[in-house]
Design a protein around this motif. Sequence first.
Motif, PDB file in Angstrom:
ATOM      1  N   VAL A  99      32.372  39.348 125.090  1.00  0.00           N
ATOM      2  CA  VAL A  99      32.364  41.022 125.038  1.00  0.00           C
ATOM      3  C   VAL A  99      32.217  41.339 123.521  1.00  0.00           C
ATOM      4  N   VAL A 100      33.232  40.900 122.737  1.00  0.00           N
ATOM      5  CA  VAL A 100      33.535  40.992 121.201  1.00  0.00           C
ATOM      6  C   VAL A 100      32.328  40.714 120.646  1.00  0.00           C
ATOM      7  N   LEU A 101      31.807  39.284 120.698  1.00  0.00           N
ATOM      8  CA  LEU A 101      30.819  38.870 119.944  1.00  0.00           C
ATOM      9  C   LEU A 101      29.323  39.570 120.507  1.00  0.00           C
ATOM     10  N   PHE A 102      29.375  40.018 121.540  1.00  0.00           N
ATOM     11  CA  PHE A 102      28.041  40.853 122.113  1.00  0.00           C
ATOM     12  C   PHE A 102      28.005  42.284 121.469  1.00  0.00           C
ATOM     13  N   LEU A 103      29.271  42.978 121.451  1.00  0.00           N
ATOM     14  CA  LEU A 103      29.199  44.159 120.831  1.00  0.00           C
ATOM     15  C   LEU A 103      28.862  44.060 119.191  1.00  0.00           C
ATOM     16  N   LEU A 104      29.405  42.990 118.772  1.00  0.00           N
ATOM     17  CA  LEU A 104      29.233  42.881 117.116  1.00  0.00           C
ATOM     18  C   LEU A 104      27.633  42.347 117.008  1.00  0.00           C
ATOM     19  N   GLY A 105      27.158  41.565 117.852  1.00  0.00           N
ATOM     20  CA  GLY A 105      25.893  41.300 117.737  1.00  0.00           C
ATOM     21  C   GLY A 105      24.890  42.527 117.879  1.00  0.00           C
ATOM     22  N   VAL A 106      25.172  43.539 118.720  1.00  0.00           N
ATOM     23  CA  VAL A 106      24.473  44.599 119.033  1.00  0.00           C
ATOM     24  C   VAL A 106      24.546  45.520 117.733  1.00  0.00           C
ATOM     25  N   ILE A 119      25.275  44.834 114.642  1.00  0.00           N
ATOM     26  CA  ILE A 119      24.874  44.049 113.511  1.00  0.00           C
ATOM     27  C   ILE A 119      23.140  44.130 113.602  1.00  0.00           C
ATOM     28  N   PHE A 120      22.557  43.619 114.939  1.00  0.00           N
ATOM     29  CA  PHE A 120      21.198  44.013 114.965  1.00  0.00           C
ATOM     30  C   PHE A 120      20.472  45.269 114.787  1.00  0.00           C
ATOM     31  N   LYS A 121      21.455  46.329 115.151  1.00  0.00           N
ATOM     32  CA  LYS A 121      20.766  47.705 114.675  1.00  0.00           C
ATOM     33  C   LYS A 121      20.817  48.095 113.376  1.00  0.00           C
ATOM     34  N   LYS A 122      21.661  47.451 112.547  1.00  0.00           N
ATOM     35  CA  LYS A 122      21.844  47.548 111.109  1.00  0.00           C
ATOM     36  C   LYS A 122      20.812  46.993 110.293  1.00  0.00           C
ATOM     37  N   VAL A 123      20.128  45.434 110.919  1.00  0.00           N
ATOM     38  CA  VAL A 123      19.430  44.874 110.113  1.00  0.00           C
ATOM     39  C   VAL A 123      17.996  45.426 110.399  1.00  0.00           C
ATOM     40  N   THR A 124      17.639  45.830 111.663  1.00  0.00           N
ATOM     41  CA  THR A 124      16.345  46.411 111.801  1.00  0.00           C
ATOM     42  C   THR A 124      16.032  47.641 111.614  1.00  0.00           C
TER      43      THR A 124
END
Length: 57
Positions: free
Chosen positions: A43-50, A52-57
Amino acid sequence: MIKWAIIFAVIGLIAGALGFSGIAGASMGIAQFLFWAAIIIAVVLFLLGVTIFKKVT
C-alpha cells in the motif's frame, strides 16, 4: 514476502495437525505478521507511486 507467509502458514497447519501446538502457534504468528507487513509495504509503495507519477507528468 507473501511466499514466506504462505510457507509459514503451511508449516503451522502441518504442525497443528501433528499436535505440535507451540510450533504451530508460533509459525502462524510469523505468517500473520509477514502477511500484514507485505500488505502495508504494498500500500505504501502504491501510494508513493501514485504521487510520484502525478509529479512527473
